[in-house]
Design a protein around this motif. Structure first.
Motif, PDB file in Angstrom:
ATOM      1  N   GLY A  10       6.309 -10.146  -5.585  1.00 36.56           N
ATOM      2  CA  GLY A  10       5.877  -9.168  -4.800  1.00 36.56           C
ATOM      3  C   GLY A  10       4.463  -8.432  -5.144  1.00 36.56           C
ATOM      4  O   GLY A  10       3.762  -9.166  -6.180  1.00 36.56           O
ATOM      5  N   GLY A  11       3.938  -7.413  -5.080  1.00 32.84           N
ATOM      6  CA  GLY A  11       2.777  -6.812  -5.212  1.00 32.84           C
ATOM      7  C   GLY A  11       1.511  -7.255  -4.273  1.00 32.84           C
ATOM      8  O   GLY A  11       0.485  -6.596  -4.184  1.00 32.84           O
ATOM      9  N   ASP A  13       1.337  -7.061  -0.963  1.00 38.37           N
ATOM     10  CA  ASP A  13       0.927  -5.767  -0.204  1.00 38.37           C
ATOM     11  C   ASP A  13      -0.062  -4.863  -0.455  1.00 38.37           C
ATOM     12  O   ASP A  13      -0.944  -4.586   0.093  1.00 38.37           O
ATOM     13  CB  ASP A  13       2.013  -5.221   0.882  1.00 38.37           C
ATOM     14  CG  ASP A  13       2.931  -6.228   1.627  1.00 38.37           C
ATOM     15  OD1 ASP A  13       2.149  -7.099   2.150  1.00 38.37           O
ATOM     16  OD2 ASP A  13       3.996  -6.177   2.001  1.00 38.37           O
ATOM     17  N   ALA A  14       0.356  -4.274  -1.553  1.00 40.88           N
ATOM     18  CA  ALA A  14      -0.270  -3.395  -2.315  1.00 40.88           C
ATOM     19  C   ALA A  14      -1.652  -3.939  -2.728  1.00 40.88           C
ATOM     20  O   ALA A  14      -2.661  -3.187  -2.656  1.00 40.88           O
ATOM     21  CB  ALA A  14       0.378  -2.632  -3.450  1.00 40.88           C
ATOM     22  N   ALA A  72       8.711  -8.774  -0.773  1.00 43.86           N
ATOM     23  CA  ALA A  72       8.767  -8.245  -2.132  1.00 43.86           C
ATOM     24  C   ALA A  72       9.343  -9.525  -2.826  1.00 43.86           C
ATOM     25  O   ALA A  72       9.400  -9.601  -4.050  1.00 43.86           O
ATOM     26  CB  ALA A  72       9.597  -7.023  -2.062  1.00 43.86           C
ATOM     27  N   PHE A  99       2.924  -5.246 -12.418  1.00 46.68           N
ATOM     28  CA  PHE A  99       3.787  -3.966 -12.412  1.00 46.68           C
ATOM     29  C   PHE A  99       2.934  -3.002 -12.104  1.00 46.68           C
ATOM     30  O   PHE A  99       3.274  -2.026 -11.507  1.00 46.68           O
ATOM     31  CB  PHE A  99       4.501  -3.819 -13.699  1.00 46.68           C
ATOM     32  CG  PHE A  99       5.586  -4.688 -13.776  1.00 46.68           C
ATOM     33  CD1 PHE A  99       6.697  -5.083 -13.072  1.00 46.68           C
ATOM     34  CD2 PHE A  99       5.651  -5.456 -15.112  1.00 46.68           C
ATOM     35  CE1 PHE A  99       7.684  -5.886 -13.205  1.00 46.68           C
ATOM     36  CE2 PHE A  99       6.460  -6.311 -15.279  1.00 46.68           C
ATOM     37  CZ  PHE A  99       7.440  -6.527 -14.711  1.00 46.68           C
ATOM     38  N   ASP A 100       1.473  -3.218 -12.105  1.00 49.80           N
ATOM     39  CA  ASP A 100       0.390  -2.053 -11.814  1.00 49.80           C
ATOM     40  C   ASP A 100       0.242  -1.820 -10.247  1.00 49.80           C
ATOM     41  O   ASP A 100      -0.145  -0.882  -9.992  1.00 49.80           O
ATOM     42  CB  ASP A 100      -0.969  -2.493 -12.411  1.00 49.80           C
ATOM     43  CG  ASP A 100      -0.875  -2.786 -13.974  1.00 49.80           C
ATOM     44  OD1 ASP A 100      -0.025  -2.104 -14.480  1.00 49.80           O
ATOM     45  OD2 ASP A 100      -1.990  -3.037 -14.387  1.00 49.80           O
ATOM     46  N   TYR A 101       0.858  -2.925  -9.466  1.00 46.91           N
ATOM     47  CA  TYR A 101       0.516  -2.801  -7.948  1.00 46.91           C
ATOM     48  C   TYR A 101       1.837  -3.072  -7.227  1.00 46.91           C
ATOM     49  O   TYR A 101       1.891  -4.032  -6.498  1.00 46.91           O
ATOM     50  CB  TYR A 101      -0.598  -3.565  -7.656  1.00 46.91           C
ATOM     51  CG  TYR A 101      -1.992  -2.968  -7.970  1.00 46.91           C
ATOM     52  CD1 TYR A 101      -2.591  -2.050  -7.378  1.00 46.91           C
ATOM     53  CD2 TYR A 101      -2.728  -3.532  -9.157  1.00 46.91           C
ATOM     54  CE1 TYR A 101      -3.614  -1.329  -7.930  1.00 46.91           C
ATOM     55  CE2 TYR A 101      -3.794  -2.930  -9.636  1.00 46.91           C
ATOM     56  CZ  TYR A 101      -4.393  -1.899  -8.918  1.00 46.91           C
ATOM     57  OH  TYR A 101      -5.456  -1.293  -9.368  1.00 46.91           O
ATOM     58  N   GLU A 102       2.881  -2.498  -7.608  1.00 45.19           N
ATOM     59  CA  GLU A 102       4.229  -2.480  -7.131  1.00 45.19           C
ATOM     60  C   GLU A 102       4.725  -4.002  -7.011  1.00 45.19           C
ATOM     61  O   GLU A 102       5.459  -4.155  -6.015  1.00 45.19           O
ATOM     62  CB  GLU A 102       3.937  -2.057  -5.387  1.00 45.19           C
ATOM     63  CG  GLU A 102       3.495  -0.630  -5.481  1.00 45.19           C
ATOM     64  CD  GLU A 102       3.070  -0.281  -4.130  1.00 45.19           C
ATOM     65  OE1 GLU A 102       3.616  -1.126  -2.980  1.00 45.19           O
ATOM     66  OE2 GLU A 102       2.465   0.772  -3.814  1.00 45.19           O
ATOM     67  N   SER A 104       7.279  -6.460  -7.675  1.00 43.36           N
ATOM     68  CA  SER A 104       8.903  -6.532  -7.657  1.00 43.36           C
ATOM     69  C   SER A 104       9.342  -6.647  -9.153  1.00 43.36           C
ATOM     70  O   SER A 104      10.182  -5.876  -9.597  1.00 43.36           O
ATOM     71  CB  SER A 104       9.670  -7.276  -6.669  1.00 43.36           C
ATOM     72  OG  SER A 104       9.110  -7.067  -5.242  1.00 43.36           O
TER      73      SER A 104
END
Length: 116
Positions: A10-11, A13-14, A72, A99-102, A104
């Protein structure tokens, strides 16, 4: 000491929504984190993975475009680290910049050896 594989999920997309300067700054955070692991003798290897790939089924009888994970759930990269045990490997993973940019989660798996 054992080797552990971190799979980063994940992350994307962000991250894709960031400006080029923000992306560069975030990659510098990754570099600092991985550099710290390297200085401690804990980093063995690690790279990002391309979003595209193939999925091989039935010994190659069927090859499809993939992977088929949700955004994700998509594995975006990996690290191999050296740690005393699973508890230490999990503790190290808590500092991961995903974890800084969403992002999972970081999946932590011990790499086992295969005896002949």
């Amino acid at each position: 000491m054992s080797n552990f594989l971190y799979l980063f999920r994940g992350g994307d997309d962000a991250f894709d929504k960031l400006s080029q300067e923000e992306k560069q700054a975030h990659m510098e955070v990754w570099g600092e984190w991985m550099g710290g692991l390297q200085e401690q003798g804990k980093l063995i290897d690690g790279l990002p993975l391309d979003k595209d790939g193939k999925v091989v089924h039935d010994r190659g009888e069927v090859v499809t475009n993939g992977p088929y994970a949700e955004g994700a759930e998509m594995v975006g990269g990996y690290l191999i680290v050296k740690a005393k045990n699973m508890e230490e490997a999990v503790e190290i993973s808590k500092g991961c910049p995903i974890f800084d940019y969403e992002g999972s989660f970081v999946e932590v798996r011990e790499i086992l050896t295969m005896e002949p």
